[in-house]
Design an enzyme around this catalytic site. Structure first.
Site, PDB file in Angstrom:
ATOM      1  N   HIS A 138      -3.408 -21.882 -26.644  1.00 44.79           N
ATOM      2  CA  HIS A 138      -2.085 -21.875 -26.012  1.00 44.79           C
ATOM      3  C   HIS A 138      -1.135 -21.066 -26.887  1.00 44.79           C
ATOM      4  O   HIS A 138      -1.522 -20.590 -27.956  1.00 44.79           O
ATOM      5  CB  HIS A 138      -1.570 -23.290 -25.770  1.00 44.79           C
ATOM      6  N   ASP A 151       2.253 -22.064 -34.084  1.00 44.24           N
ATOM      7  CA  ASP A 151       1.370 -22.517 -35.170  1.00 44.24           C
ATOM      8  C   ASP A 151      -0.084 -22.132 -34.927  1.00 44.24           C
ATOM      9  O   ASP A 151      -0.875 -22.054 -35.869  1.00 44.24           O
ATOM     10  CB  ASP A 151       1.509 -24.033 -35.436  1.00 44.24           C
TER      11      ASP A 151
HETATM   12 ZN   LIG Z   1      -0.113 -27.124 -32.623  1.00 43.13          ZN
HETATM   13 ZN   LIG Z   2       0.923 -26.877 -29.358  1.00 43.73          ZN
END
Ligand SMILES: [Zn+2]
Ligand SMILES: [Zn+2]
Length: 287
Positions: free
Chosen positions: A62, A66
């Site tokens: 996704h 991060d």
């Molecule tokens: Zn994450």
């Molecule tokens: Zn996430």
């Protein structure tokens, strides 16, 4: 080599001296596959004696930063380290939508750097991606294969981030599933039923519920450790690897708290609260 799962990063957005950003490396006889590239992924791959040039494909779960902030590093380093000037574009498998858009533009900010390196070293190649977008659905759908290795994807529940997917990797040695970021949800059952190894994001809700209310929004879209323990026992996982650990365990007691939650949930199989570079090997589990 037998199918090996290595956690290249067990952290989350919060910086840690000991944990790189999220990522999982799956190696089989035929291929080396990287799932997500959080902060420090390229260095963790070097710890595995793997150059980015050794990767056969990259998979994104996704578009949260991060999970992708290390992707430009991976791509640029892959090109810089290629001494043969014959590098091909890296296959990138990504759900249609924002993550696809990100991958399309990830090198835009580096065009001047690429141009000066290219002309200075008199090279003909440039870093690049060959993007294979797919429509994320609630069913497992094959998104990539080579030889005995097949990768399928299925939507998971990480709203308001949409889409978010997990991946299931099947080789002659067995099955590995990677949840990406998700709530504990039925889609994980679809993704992971019968897997030999399940890499599951994990958050201790009990701890987060003690934080100021403004920081509790993360309860909306992560996986509670106790619910993980219950679900994973029901779906029959041999080895559970917890990663994306929130809050970060900084002591043996902290790690034990994750273990206690999972056991209280009911899981009785092998359990690893991962540190960066922890790995497990599947050897002909299907035979
Ligand atoms: Zn994450
Ligand atoms: Zn996430």
């Amino acid at each position: 080599m037998p199918t090996t799962v290595t956690i290249t990063g067990t952290g989350c957005p919060i910086p840690s001296a000991h944990r790189s950003g999220p990522g999982v490396l799956v190696q089989t006889n035929d291929v080396a596959l990287q799932f997500d590239a959080g902060r420090g992924t390229t260095q963790r791959l070097a710890s595995c004696e793997l150059w980015p040039t050794d990767l056969d494909a990259f998979f994104a779960t996704h578009h949260h930063s991060d999970h992708l902030v290390g992707f430009a590093d991976l791509l640029l380093t892959r090109w810089v380290m290629d001494r043969t000037d014959s590098i091909s574009d890296l296959p990138v498998i990504v759900p249609e939508g924002p993550a696809e858009k990100f991958v399309n533009h990830v090198l835009d900010a580096w065009l001047d750097d690429i141009a000066v390196r290219k002309s200075h070293s008199k090279r003909s190649t440039e870093p690049g991606t060959e993007i294979f977008p797919f429509a994320a659905t609630n069913n497992l759908e094959e998104v990539w294969s080579r030889g005995d290795t097949k990768v399928s994807a299925c939507r998971v529940r990480h709203e308001p981030v949409f889409p978010a997917v997990g991946y299931r990797i099947e080789s002659s040695d067995g099955v590995v599933a990677i949840t990406g970021d998700t709530l504990v949800c039925d889609e994980v059952i679809t993704l992971a039923t019968g897997a030999d190894v399940l890499v599951y994001e994990a958050m201790r809700f009990e701890e987060i519920q003690t934080l100021p209310e403004k920081r509790q929004f993360i309860l909306d879209y992560h996986a509670d450790t106790r619910l993980i323990g219950t679900q994973v026992q029901e779906i029959g996982i041999k080895t559970l690897i917890l990663t994306h650990l929130i809050p970060e365990p900084c002591s043996q007691e902290d790690e034990q708290a994750f273990i206690d939650d999972i056991r209280e949930g009911g899981f009785t199989g092998e359990l690893i609260v991962a540190n960066d570079l922890d790995s497990v090997t599947l050897e002909n589990n299907l035979t």
